[in-house]
Design an enzyme around this catalytic site. Structure first.
Site, PDB file in Angstrom:
ATOM      1  N   SER A   1       0.817  -1.217   0.000  1.00  0.00           N
ATOM      2  CA  SER A   1       0.000   0.000   0.000  1.00  0.00           C
ATOM      3  C   SER A   1       0.847   1.262   0.000  1.00  0.00           C
ATOM      4  O   SER A   1       0.334   2.360  -0.182  1.00  0.00           O
ATOM      5  CB  SER A   1      -0.882   0.013   1.246  1.00  0.00           C
ATOM      6  OG  SER A   1      -0.067   0.076   2.402  1.00  0.00           O
ATOM      7  N   GLY A   2       2.156   1.086   0.235  1.00  0.00           N
ATOM      8  CA  GLY A   2       2.997   2.265   0.428  1.00  0.00           C
ATOM      9  C   GLY A   2       3.062   2.643   1.896  1.00  0.00           C
ATOM     10  O   GLY A   2       3.540   3.711   2.253  1.00  0.00           O
ATOM     11  N   GLY A   3       2.581   1.748   2.766  1.00  0.00           N
ATOM     12  CA  GLY A   3       2.616   1.977   4.211  1.00  0.00           C
ATOM     13  C   GLY A   3       3.641   1.087   4.888  1.00  0.00           C
ATOM     14  O   GLY A   3       4.211   0.182   4.263  1.00  0.00           O
ATOM     15  N   VAL A   4       3.849   1.330   6.180  1.00  0.00           N
ATOM     16  CA  VAL A   4       4.895   0.610   6.913  1.00  0.00           C
ATOM     17  C   VAL A   4       4.543  -0.865   7.152  1.00  0.00           C
ATOM     18  O   VAL A   4       5.418  -1.732   7.126  1.00  0.00           O
ATOM     19  CB  VAL A   4       5.229   1.343   8.243  1.00  0.00           C
ATOM     20  CG1 VAL A   4       4.074   1.275   9.232  1.00  0.00           C
ATOM     21  CG2 VAL A   4       6.503   0.782   8.868  1.00  0.00           C
TER      22      VAL A   4
ATOM     23  N   CYS B   1     -14.512  -3.305   1.427  1.00  0.00           N
ATOM     24  CA  CYS B   1     -13.323  -3.287   0.594  1.00  0.00           C
ATOM     25  C   CYS B   1     -12.488  -4.554   0.788  1.00  0.00           C
ATOM     26  O   CYS B   1     -11.993  -5.139  -0.180  1.00  0.00           O
ATOM     27  CB  CYS B   1     -12.524  -2.054   0.980  1.00  0.00           C
ATOM     28  SG  CYS B   1     -11.120  -1.833  -0.018  1.00  0.00           S
TER      29      CYS B   1
ATOM     30  N   GLY C   1      -0.777  -6.365   5.291  1.00  0.00           N
ATOM     31  CA  GLY C   1      -0.235  -5.817   6.535  1.00  0.00           C
ATOM     32  C   GLY C   1      -1.260  -5.697   7.639  1.00  0.00           C
ATOM     33  O   GLY C   1      -1.118  -4.856   8.531  1.00  0.00           O
TER      34      GLY C   1
ATOM     35  N   CYS D   1     -11.247   3.607   2.933  1.00  0.00           N
ATOM     36  CA  CYS D   1     -10.458   2.591   2.236  1.00  0.00           C
ATOM     37  C   CYS D   1     -10.193   2.993   0.779  1.00  0.00           C
ATOM     38  O   CYS D   1     -11.130   3.169   0.007  1.00  0.00           O
ATOM     39  CB  CYS D   1     -11.246   1.284   2.279  1.00  0.00           C
ATOM     40  SG  CYS D   1     -10.422  -0.087   1.530  1.00  0.00           S
TER      41      CYS D   1
END
Length: 368
Positions: A13-16, A102, A127, A199
């Site tokens: 997602s581009g998240g941690v 979602c 994640g 979302c």
């Protein structure tokens, strides 16, 4: 092919959390690739920037880890299977949870199918802060180890088959550990804040965003005693138990206690309010739920004792669940609960195990 050489596609997602998930799976010996899903067509510059930045972060993480990043566009599926339903629920005066929809329609359906059929994946990974356990040949969904971050509430629609094809590496960790791993690895996502917007649509001004798709109908705000004390800008902007954004103070005769939304009269476009967060009109002794999804996919009959959450991050409520018919249940709480909201999800637990849940069709008000 050994178990650990199996191919996993991680939803990046581009998240941690997804970044660290990919690294953890590499450490476990899986063949790891990433997939960035684009599920919303940009309709303004701000959204374009957010999506582009997330993709750039996902790409930077994959480059650092030495894995391939695929991209896919599920915008049509998202619009048809998530967003239109989301709007219809708001229009009907209910408060839906788009993240649950979602996960059901996109992350664990469209993504799962695409990863298996187009990319030859044995598993997908996300994640999410949940865990899975395989018992008697069936996969179970467990709460995440970090009780503060547990996301099982959002995944209750998943079947044991979907869970069996999914891996949740960060579910075994606490959030600070995940950030520490990302920092130690020098990942660009290490200090990125958690997303809290709808979302895939992102953190935009919700009222303004909803107003683009559903014309707002201003109407009266009345008290439980029938006094008109203000005007709302649209019922869809308000939910049960809401206190902020009503634009009304205490009344001269009454107390200075804040006002809370206790009901919505959709037919007459009236918002009903009362003072105090435990006003009897806000309390429910139970609820009726429909559109049921049990993780084990076994039909539920009879009654059971368990706990329930009627919203995310709520403390578990002990309750008794009784089957009414194939797709409806009655839930009676041990103690009255505030702000049970039609359209939201009721999710059931037996200890650490998430049993499943359903959509709240109606609340059973406290007899007054």
């Amino acid at each position: 092919m050994s178990e650990t050489a199996k191919k996993v596609i991680v939803g990046m997602s581009g998240g941690v959390d997804s970044s660290v998930s990919a690294w953890l799976l590499q450490q476990q010996g899986y063949q790891v690739e990433g997939l960035f899903m684009k599920n919303w067509e940009e309709d303004d510059g701000e959204e374009y920037c957010t999506a582009a930045a997330d993709l750039a972060d996902a790409q930077a993480v994959c480059d650092k880890l030495g894995i391939e990043l695929h991209t896919v566009n599920f915008a049509a599926e998202y619009w048809d299977n998530v967003f239109e339903l989301f709007l219809a629920e708001y229009k009907a005066g209910r408060t839906p949870n788009p993240d649950i929809l979602c996960n059901k329609e996109i992350k664990f359906k469209a993504f799962l199918e695409f990863a298996a059929e187009d990319l030859g994946a044995d598993y997908i990974a996300t994640g999410h802060y949940v865990r899975r356990a395989d018992v008697d040949g069936k996969s179970r969904l467990l709460r995440g180890l970090d009780s503060n971050k547990d996301q099982s509430y959002f995944l209750y629609t998943l079947s044991h088959e979907q869970i069996a094809q999914s891996l949740f590496p960060v579910g075994e960790l606490e959030k600070p550990q995940v950030r520490k791993i990302a920092e130690d690895l020098g990942l660009v996502t290490a200090k990125k804040k958690d997303s809290t917007g709808i979302c895939f649509i992102g953190e935009r001004k919700f009222r303004e965003f909803l107003g683009r798709y559903l014309p707002a109908q201003p109407g009266k705000i009345i008290t439980v005693d029938g006094d008109e004390i203000g005007e709302h800008q649209g019922l869809m902007y308000h939910t049960l138990g809401q206190r902020k954004g009503l634009g009304i103070g205490g009344t001269k005769e009454g107390t200075e206690e804040p006002w809370y939304v206790v009901d919505k009269d959709v037919e007459n476009n009236i918002l009903i309010v009362a003072q105090g967060h435990e006003h009897p009109r806000l309390m429910s002794v139970g609820l009726i739920a429909q559109q049921l999804h049990w993780v084990d996919r076994e039909p539920f009959t009879g009654t059971m004792r368990c706990t329930v959450k009627t919203r995310y991050r709520q403390t578990d409520i002990p309750c008794t669940v009784k089957a009414l018919d194939d797709d409806r249940i009655e839930v009676i709480f041990d103690e009255p609960v505030a702000a049970v909201t039609p359209g939201q999800s009721a999710v059931f637990y037996n200890g650490e195990v998430c049993l499943g849940g359903g959509i709240i069709e109606q609340r059973l008000p406290l007899p007054i």
